[in-house]
Design an enzyme around this catalytic site. Structure first.
Site, PDB file in Angstrom:
ATOM      1  N   ASP A  18     -36.495  70.071   6.984  1.00 34.90           N
ATOM      2  CA  ASP A  18     -35.842  70.063   5.717  1.00 34.90           C
ATOM      3  C   ASP A  18     -35.362  68.775   5.162  1.00 34.90           C
ATOM      4  O   ASP A  18     -35.714  67.646   6.001  1.00 34.90           O
ATOM      5  CB  ASP A  18     -34.288  70.974   5.717  1.00 34.90           C
ATOM      6  CG  ASP A  18     -33.495  71.133   4.555  1.00 34.90           C
ATOM      7  OD1 ASP A  18     -33.927  71.150   3.669  1.00 34.90           O
ATOM      8  OD2 ASP A  18     -32.300  70.530   4.911  1.00 34.90           O
ATOM      9  N   SER A  19     -34.872  68.529   4.077  1.00 37.19           N
ATOM     10  CA  SER A  19     -34.491  67.193   3.654  1.00 37.19           C
ATOM     11  C   SER A  19     -33.240  66.535   4.510  1.00 37.19           C
ATOM     12  O   SER A  19     -33.117  65.562   4.582  1.00 37.19           O
ATOM     13  CB  SER A  19     -34.102  67.354   2.210  1.00 37.19           C
ATOM     14  OG  SER A  19     -32.705  68.049   2.178  1.00 37.19           O
TER      15      SER A  19
ATOM     16  N   CYS B 177     -36.731  74.652   3.464  1.00 34.82           N
ATOM     17  CA  CYS B 177     -35.983  73.797   2.132  1.00 34.82           C
ATOM     18  C   CYS B 177     -36.663  74.455   1.233  1.00 34.82           C
ATOM     19  O   CYS B 177     -37.916  74.823   0.913  1.00 34.82           O
ATOM     20  CB  CYS B 177     -36.507  72.447   2.566  1.00 34.82           C
ATOM     21  SG  CYS B 177     -35.904  71.434   0.858  1.00 34.82           S
TER      22      CYS B 177
ATOM     23  N   GLU C 197     -23.884  66.846   3.243  1.00 35.75           N
ATOM     24  CA  GLU C 197     -24.507  65.852   4.020  1.00 35.75           C
ATOM     25  C   GLU C 197     -23.382  64.702   4.101  1.00 35.75           C
ATOM     26  O   GLU C 197     -23.473  63.913   5.145  1.00 35.75           O
ATOM     27  CB  GLU C 197     -25.602  65.038   3.089  1.00 35.75           C
ATOM     28  CG  GLU C 197     -26.922  66.111   2.981  1.00 35.75           C
ATOM     29  CD  GLU C 197     -27.662  66.418   4.283  1.00 35.75           C
ATOM     30  OE1 GLU C 197     -27.551  65.323   5.366  1.00 35.75           O
ATOM     31  OE2 GLU C 197     -28.407  67.442   4.589  1.00 35.75           O
TER      32      GLU C 197
ATOM     33  N   CYS D 222     -30.801  77.492  -1.382  1.00 38.20           N
ATOM     34  CA  CYS D 222     -30.899  76.258  -0.855  1.00 38.20           C
ATOM     35  C   CYS D 222     -30.369  76.519   0.635  1.00 38.20           C
ATOM     36  O   CYS D 222     -29.458  76.978   0.684  1.00 38.20           O
ATOM     37  CB  CYS D 222     -30.154  75.133  -1.678  1.00 38.20           C
ATOM     38  SG  CYS D 222     -29.901  73.633  -0.674  1.00 38.20           S
TER      39      CYS D 222
ATOM     40  N   HIS E 116     -29.175  74.467   2.469  1.00 41.75           N
ATOM     41  CA  HIS E 116     -27.782  73.912   3.054  1.00 41.75           C
ATOM     42  C   HIS E 116     -26.689  74.891   2.601  1.00 41.75           C
ATOM     43  O   HIS E 116     -25.397  75.164   3.190  1.00 41.75           O
ATOM     44  CB  HIS E 116     -27.500  72.869   2.127  1.00 41.75           C
ATOM     45  CG  HIS E 116     -28.060  71.678   2.440  1.00 41.75           C
ATOM     46  ND1 HIS E 116     -29.402  71.198   2.588  1.00 41.75           N
ATOM     47  CD2 HIS E 116     -27.737  70.269   3.036  1.00 41.75           C
ATOM     48  CE1 HIS E 116     -29.906  70.061   2.872  1.00 41.75           C
ATOM     49  NE2 HIS E 116     -28.611  69.563   3.272  1.00 41.75           N
TER      50      HIS E 116
HETATM   51  N1  DGL Z   1     -31.906  72.260   1.588  1.00 41.97           N
HETATM   52  C1  DGL Z   1     -32.797  72.212   0.673  1.00 41.97           C
HETATM   53  C2  DGL Z   1     -33.263  73.401  -0.295  1.00 41.97           C
HETATM   54  O1  DGL Z   1     -33.125  74.373   0.311  1.00 41.97           O
HETATM   55  C3  DGL Z   1     -32.621  70.756  -0.016  1.00 41.97           C
HETATM   56  C4  DGL Z   1     -31.464  70.111  -0.402  1.00 41.97           C
HETATM   57  C5  DGL Z   1     -31.899  68.781  -0.981  1.00 41.97           C
HETATM   58  O2  DGL Z   1     -32.189  67.959  -0.315  1.00 41.97           O
HETATM   59  O3  DGL Z   1     -31.223  68.628  -2.248  1.00 41.97           O
HETATM   60  O4  DGL Z   1     -33.520  73.174  -0.972  1.00 41.97           O
END
Ligand code: DGL
Length: 273
Positions: free
Chosen positions: A10-11, A73, A151, A183, A185
């Site tokens: 993931d990011s 992600c 984050e 997302c 997150h």
């Molecule tokens: N967790 C990621 C997603 O599912 C990306 C979050 C990000 O880096 O903006 O899109």
């Protein structure tokens, strides 16, 4: 090959929600996780840039002989899924279709909300994935500050609540009965999101459904780990940009707990063919 790890990325820390579900459903499997801290967040970048970063991370994982790639992600799934499936010989799994499948099966009024990063919402990837389901109305909204909050280690408080109220107002007004956390997150903010949407709205996260797909694919391709030794996971982040501190070790330990034995740092790749 069976005893090779599953590569997942993931990011940043969001993909840990998917890693958690895989560890829960497949406790004998080993994970090699990369959080691309050097390039986080992905969600405010052009898809071409996200594609480049994601391919860099996946190249790294494939060089470590992973037996499968899980794009944990949504933004990267929207940016690079088709390319990744062409580029790598191992199975490549993603998070958008599993969430859509679940949302379609739980909605009663066929009004489904999707929240995600700006890039995911703009890409139309969810709208496309839902288009196969008849009569479903989809309402999508971007929640850009959610990733920034998480984050930086903030997962509650008045500021988070105020942002959630602002972002979710159009979805409430649209009368959705199901909300896709588009997302990886966002499950870490499920409490505040559910509080704002109310108890009648079902939240759908892709974590469990994606882990189910991982199970199905490992079984179908005869790739289940056979070693009797306990799996030893690796959780790595790409080194943060100069001048930026990383919360990866602290946050990943908090979200995954004892499953993490150590975290490490690897150089980021900037260029991709
Ligand atoms: N967790 C990621 C997603 O599912 C990306 C979050 C990000 O880096 O903006 O899109």
């Amino acid at each position: 090959m069976n005893d090779s790890p599953i590569g997942i990325f993931d990011s940043g820390i969001g993909g840990l929600t998917v890693a958690r579900a895989i560890i829960d459903q497949l406790p004998n499997e080993e994970l090699f996780y990369i959080g691309d801290t050097a390039h986080t967040p992905y969600g405010d970048k052009p898809l071409a840039k996200v594609r480049e970063y994601a391919l860099g991370v996946m190249d790294e994982l494939v060089e470590h002989d992973v037996k499968m790639l899980v794009i944990a992600c949504n933004t990267a799934t929207a940016a690079v899924l088709a390319d990744a499936r062409e580029r790598y010989s191992v199975p490549v799994l993603e998070v958008i279709k599993p969430a859509v499948r679940r949302a379609v099966s739980v909605t009663h009024n066929k009004r489904i909300g999707v929240i995600g990063t700006r890039a995911t919402v703009k890409s139309g990837a969810y709208q496309d994935a839902f288009s196969a389901a008849l009569d479903v109305h989809v309402e999508a909204a971007a929640c850009p500050r959610f990733v920034e909050f998480l984050e930086s280690g903030t997962d509650s408080g008045e500021e988070v609540l105020a942002a959630a109220e602002e972002y979710l107002a159009p979805l409430k007004a649209a009368g959705v009965d199901t909300l896709v956390l588009g997302c990886t997150h966002y499950p870490l903010l499920a409490g505040v999101i559910s509080y704002v949407m109310g108890p009648d709205v079902t939240l759908v996260s892709s974590s469990e459904e994606t882990a189910i797909d991982v199970y199905r694919t490992l079984q179908g391709e005869n790739l289940m780990r056979t070693a009797a030794t306990a799996p030893s996971h690796i959780f790595a982040e790409t080194a943060p940009r100069v001048g930026r501190t990383s919360n990866f070790a602290r946050l990943s330990q908090r979200f995954l707990g004892p499953a993490i034995t150590h975290t490490t740092s690897i150089p980021a790749r900037e260029e991709n063919a």
